[in-house]
Design an enzyme around this catalytic site. Structure first.
Site, short mmCIF file in Angstrom:
data_model
loop_
_atom_site.label_atom_id
_atom_site.label_comp_id
_atom_site.label_asym_id
_atom_site.label_seq_id
_atom_site.Cartn_x
_atom_site.Cartn_y
_atom_site.Cartn_z
N PRO A 181 0.82 -1.22 0.00
CG PRO A 181 0.02 -0.99 2.19
CD PRO A 181 0.76 -1.95 1.28
N GLY A 199 5.49 -1.74 -7.26
CA GLY A 199 6.57 -1.45 -8.21
C GLY A 199 7.41 -2.70 -8.41
CG ASP A 200 9.92 -2.88 -11.73
OD1 ASP A 200 9.18 -3.69 -12.30
OD2 ASP A 200 10.20 -1.76 -12.20
CD GLU A 202 10.15 -7.61 -0.14
OE1 GLU A 202 9.37 -8.41 0.44
OE2 GLU A 202 10.21 -6.41 0.16
#
Length: 372
Positions: free
Chosen positions: A23, A80-81, A86
């Site tokens: 978030p 995002g990337d 992760e």
């Protein structure tokens, strides 16, 4: 139509998706955008979602590393990337990584850096779009349910880290922009424009040695090994990776193209004569950001690392011109003598001193020798 030679799988209907959502990513709108744009489309496509909201760094990494994922048909990353990075590394730490990595992954752009989403939008043949339109296109791709293979690059560092990367590895100017502009996350993708101008003002030069194994005509296929590969020690951890072809179940894949970092690169590699760089960037997708088409020739699984490096001596004006041209993917047409591009299968970078930030998939790394 998919390019010839690409084989596609199809998600089942109805389909169960685990959505990992940060978030805080980008300007902080990911959850609102998911509920407003994504959820109604997925409901119509019979994709049932379980939403996992990350509360801290490495939260998603631990979830996908430790949990039974068999109840879901696909893992969806809305961020995002960085969050996908992760997830990929969490999956690769599992003893059953070979099977788990067959589970389709989907990226929905929810960050300020949405390079993989922009790349997939480009491979799918859609017009260049950003923000809500890019999110709609990527959600539509998920609703259609077609999935295909994607290359991963295995990176190892002198301190013994082993990382898996889907987007790119960088050092110098581009990595500085990426990390220095973190403080402007609230600006969304405009943070990179501001960061570029700031880094141009204090243009730095980095010293190191860059070597690579060129991608030959047999691009995408491994050359027949001339000698059985020596065991690769994973840095100082002393963990010896078995040579290729002797993978023990559950062990990470062997780096069959690489010599250990402390040893010279193999004789058939190329060593770049210059040792002063403004930037080095090894990218495996087309886009470095929503508005940066860095490697127009790249495809999801071309078995290729697209290596760019910029030699010292370039003027600020020439550098700015290159970045403006990169928004259209025409930077190589400028024939700038300082910018070099070579498709490779493996590379090694050895900084002279620990100066500058290294990044992998947009996340900061300590500066040290690295190869992939």
């Amino acid at each position: 139509l998919p390019p010839p030679g690409d084989s596609y799988g199809v998600l089942p209907r109805p389909c169960r998706a685990l959505v990992l959502l940060n978030p805080q990513s980008g300007s902080g709108r990911a959850l609102d955008d998911f509920q407003a744009v994504v959820q109604p489309m997925l409901a119509e496509a019979e994709i049932a979602t379980t939403i996992f909201i990350t509360e801290r760094p490495h939260h998603a990494h631990e979830k996908v590393r430790d949990e039974d994922l068999s109840q879901w048909d696909t893992l969806v990353v809305m961020s995002g990337d960085g969050l996908l990075y992760e997830v990929v590394n969490g999956l690769m730490e599992r003893p059953d990584w070979k099977d788990t990595m067959k589970k389709p992954l989907c990226i929905l752009p929810g960050g300020s850096g949405n390079a993989l989403a922009a790349s997939i939008n480009y491979y799918a043949g859609y017009d260049h779009v950003a923000k809500k339109k890019l999110l709609t296109n990527c959600t539509f791709i998920l609703c259609k349910g077609l999935h295909t293979q994607m290359d991963l690059v295995s990176l190892s560092t002198a301190s013994g880290k082993r990382l898996f990367s889907f987007l790119g590895f960088g050092w110098g100017f581009i990595s500085d922009v990426d990390i220095d502009s973190e403080k402007y996350r609230w600006l969304g993708s405009a943070r990179f424009t501001l960061g570029t101008l700031q880094c141009l003002a204090k243009l730095r030069v980095y010293q190191g040695r860059l070597s690579y194994l060129p991608a030959g005509p047999e691009q995408g296929t491994a050359p027949a090994p001339r000698d059985p590969p020596a065991p690769v020690t994973n840095g100082q951890a002393g963990h010896v990776l078995p040579p290729a072809g002797t993978d023990t179940p559950g062990s990470p894949p062997a780096d069959s193209l690489l010599a250990p970092l402390g040893q010279p690169v193999p004789a058939h590699w190329t060593v770049v004569p210059e040792e002063e760089f403004v930037l080095v960037y090894a990218i495996y997708q087309s886009h470095l950001g929503t508005n940066l088409l860095m490697a127009p020739a790249a495809r999801l699984h071309d078995g290729c690392i697209h290596l760019f490096y910029m030699k010292a001596g370039i003027s600020r004006v020439a550098l700015l011109k290159l970045f403006l041209a990169m928004s259209r993917g025409t930077h190589l047409d400028l024939n700038c003598p300082h910018l070099c591009y070579v498709p490779v299968r493996a590379f090694r970078l050895e900084p002279r001193v620990a100066a500058g930030i290294m990044t992998v998939d947009g996340e900061a790394l300590a500066c040290e020798p690295v190869q992939g």
